[in-house]
Design an enzyme around this catalytic site. Structure first.
Site, PDB file in Angstrom:
ATOM      1  N   SER A  72       0.889  -1.141   0.000  1.00 15.38           N
ATOM      2  CA  SER A  72       0.000   0.000   0.000  1.00 15.38           C
ATOM      3  C   SER A  72       0.939   1.206   0.000  1.00 15.38           C
ATOM      4  CB  SER A  72      -0.912  -0.013   1.230  1.00 15.38           C
ATOM      5  OG  SER A  72      -1.776   1.097   1.201  1.00 15.38           O
ATOM      6  N   ARG A  73       0.698   2.153   0.874  1.00 16.38           N
ATOM      7  CA  ARG A  73       1.616   3.297   1.010  1.00 16.38           C
ATOM      8  C   ARG A  73       2.211   3.269   2.412  1.00 16.38           C
ATOM      9  NH1 ARG A  73       1.378   8.779   2.738  1.00 16.38           N
ATOM     10  NH2 ARG A  73       2.844  10.108   1.582  1.00 16.38           N
TER      11      ARG A  73
END
Length: 255
Positions: free
Chosen positions: A116-117
């Protein structure tokens, strides 16, 4: 076809190293992989469009992220220690594993199971600075900075002057000012003296009243004896009593 030990690096900023063999066929790395200061992400656009590959496939698998230039906002040892704890909390919050963080070199290394981030945003730095500022004491007003509601809302109020403690010479002991305690003890002593004076005055008044009653009783008894006696010579002297018997005057006493 798969590639082992595959990695993407942006020099001076960070690097992503995937673990195991990775299938990169048909993957536009420039579009999929993003490495920025204090941040690394993969498949962000695909995640928003709900088109990210399942966990364990393509680039959405375990990897080691290394980010550079992750420094504390201040160079002091205390600030670095607090910032290191903040990095640890942020790593755990994102569900990643912290491999190590070096506050001196600014290198942050963590392991992720999927993508994801993963980042430490400037907002997190701002909250850290606000937290550090909230712990500082303004020595002119004696208040903590960053916590004054009156200052935030523009409310005018009288500043409380800082009253430094007295330090005993030759001893590492700080003694607070005892003037307030002395005043309170003096006030208590004054109250006790006032109460004692009241009790003494009441006792003296009661004693005086008792003396008056005794004198009145004696006068009443004397008057009663004068009215009932048969001899005037008995007036003015108390009758002599012997073994509880009233004294009776003789003829010699009458002559």
């Amino acid at each position: 076809a798969t590639v082992s030990n595959f990695s993407v690096e942006r020099p001076g900023v960070g690097m992503i190293e995937w673990e195991g063999a990775v299938d990169i066929r048909g993957t536009d790395l420039d579009e999929v992989v993003t490495i920025e200061p204090k941040s690394a992400s993969v498949y962000m656009k695909e995640e928003q469009e709900n088109m990210k590959p399942p966990v364990g496939t393509k680039l959405n698998r375990s990897a080691v992220i290394t980010l550079e230039g992750v420094y504390a906002p201040e160079a002091s040892l205390d600030a670095q220690e607090k910032f290191s704890k903040k990095v640890q909390r942020q790593t755990a919050k994102m569900g990643a594993e912290l491999i190590y963080y070096d506050a001196a070199t600014g290198v942050w290394k963590l392991r992720v199971q999927h993508f994801s981030r993963y980042a430490l945003d400037d907002d997190d730095d701002s909250s850290f600075e606000a937290e550090a500022a909230a712990t500082k004491v303004h020595f002119e007003s004696g208040e903590r900075e960053g916590r004054s509601r009156a200052k935030e809302e523009g409310i005018r109020r009288q500043a409380t002057p800082y009253k430094p403690p007295r330090v005993l010479q030759g001893a590492a002991v700080v003694v607070e000012d005892e003037d307030d305690d002395d005043d309170r003890m003096q006030a208590e002593n004054d109250v006790e003296m006032i109460d004692e004076s009241k009790v003494l005055a009441q006792a003296e008044a009661a004693f005086a009243a008792l003396q008056t009653v005794v004198q009145e009783q004696r006068s009443s008894n004397r008057k009663r004896r004068e009215e009932t006696t048969a001899f005037k010579e008995e007036i003015g002297a108390e009758p002599k009593a012997v073994s509880g018997v009233r004294y009776i005057p003789t003829m010699e006493d009458l002559q």
